[in-house]
Design a protein around this motif. Sequence first.
Motif, PDB file in Angstrom:
ATOM      1  N   THR A   1      38.518  38.368  31.858  1.00 23.97           N
ATOM      2  CA  THR A   1      38.681  39.123  33.104  1.00 23.97           C
ATOM      3  C   THR A   1      40.101  38.843  33.591  1.00 23.97           C
TER       4      THR A   1
ATOM      5  N   ARG B   1      43.662  38.120  39.303  1.00 23.36           N
ATOM      6  CA  ARG B   1      44.163  38.830  40.475  1.00 23.36           C
ATOM      7  C   ARG B   1      44.007  37.912  41.667  1.00 23.36           C
TER       8      ARG B   1
ATOM      9  N   THR C   1      36.056  40.072  41.483  1.00 20.80           N
ATOM     10  CA  THR C   1      35.279  41.015  40.678  1.00 20.80           C
ATOM     11  C   THR C   1      35.763  40.971  39.235  1.00 20.80           C
ATOM     12  N   HIS C   2      35.060  41.711  38.370  1.00 23.04           N
ATOM     13  CA  HIS C   2      35.463  41.791  36.964  1.00 23.04           C
ATOM     14  C   HIS C   2      36.749  42.586  36.786  1.00 23.04           C
ATOM     15  N   LYS C   3      37.205  43.245  37.828  1.00 26.95           N
ATOM     16  CA  LYS C   3      38.505  43.931  37.771  1.00 26.95           C
ATOM     17  C   LYS C   3      39.646  42.926  37.918  1.00 26.95           C
ATOM     18  N   GLY C   4      39.351  41.775  38.505  1.00 24.81           N
ATOM     19  CA  GLY C   4      40.336  40.724  38.681  1.00 24.81           C
ATOM     20  C   GLY C   4      39.779  39.600  39.531  1.00 24.81           C
TER      21      GLY C   4
END
Length: 169
Positions: free
Chosen positions: A64, A67, A72-75
Amino acid sequence: MKHTGTQTLVTLVAVFLLTACASGPENNPRAKVNIKKIDVQLESHVSSKKTDELFHFYKIWHKTPYRYGGTTHKGVDCSGFVQIAFAQLFHQSIPRTTHLQSHIGTPIDYDDRQYGDLVFFKTGFNTLHVGFYLEDNSFMHASSSKGVIISRMDSPYWADTFWQVRRVN
């Protein structure tokens, strides 16, 4: 002295950046981790429910992207990764920031660390980093350069920035 809106914003951004999680260079050949070997070791190490759950959590979050402030799995950042693991796996609420996480649980001697203990690093001026100790000098964390990975604590960068180990029961 009266601050303008711009000065206040600049000050807030500076404080935000100075307290961020930070990860060191992961391209050091001496710091390479044999992920397949660790995966096999972790899969064969079934002595506790915590081990199984943490390893499964790692497999879901592996790579992952990092960020700052992400959850989240986005960052995700390092303290977010640790906080989510505690909430999902251990049904335990812990603070969101690395600084606050560094005060929970019990301090543990380096030589007494165990699978699942939190390991902390001072990676810069007012910059902390956190991850989960695994075994064989390895730890999982959200690296700012590679995302969620496993690294070696005895690599030159992590060995030089190591700060403390804490056990949260």
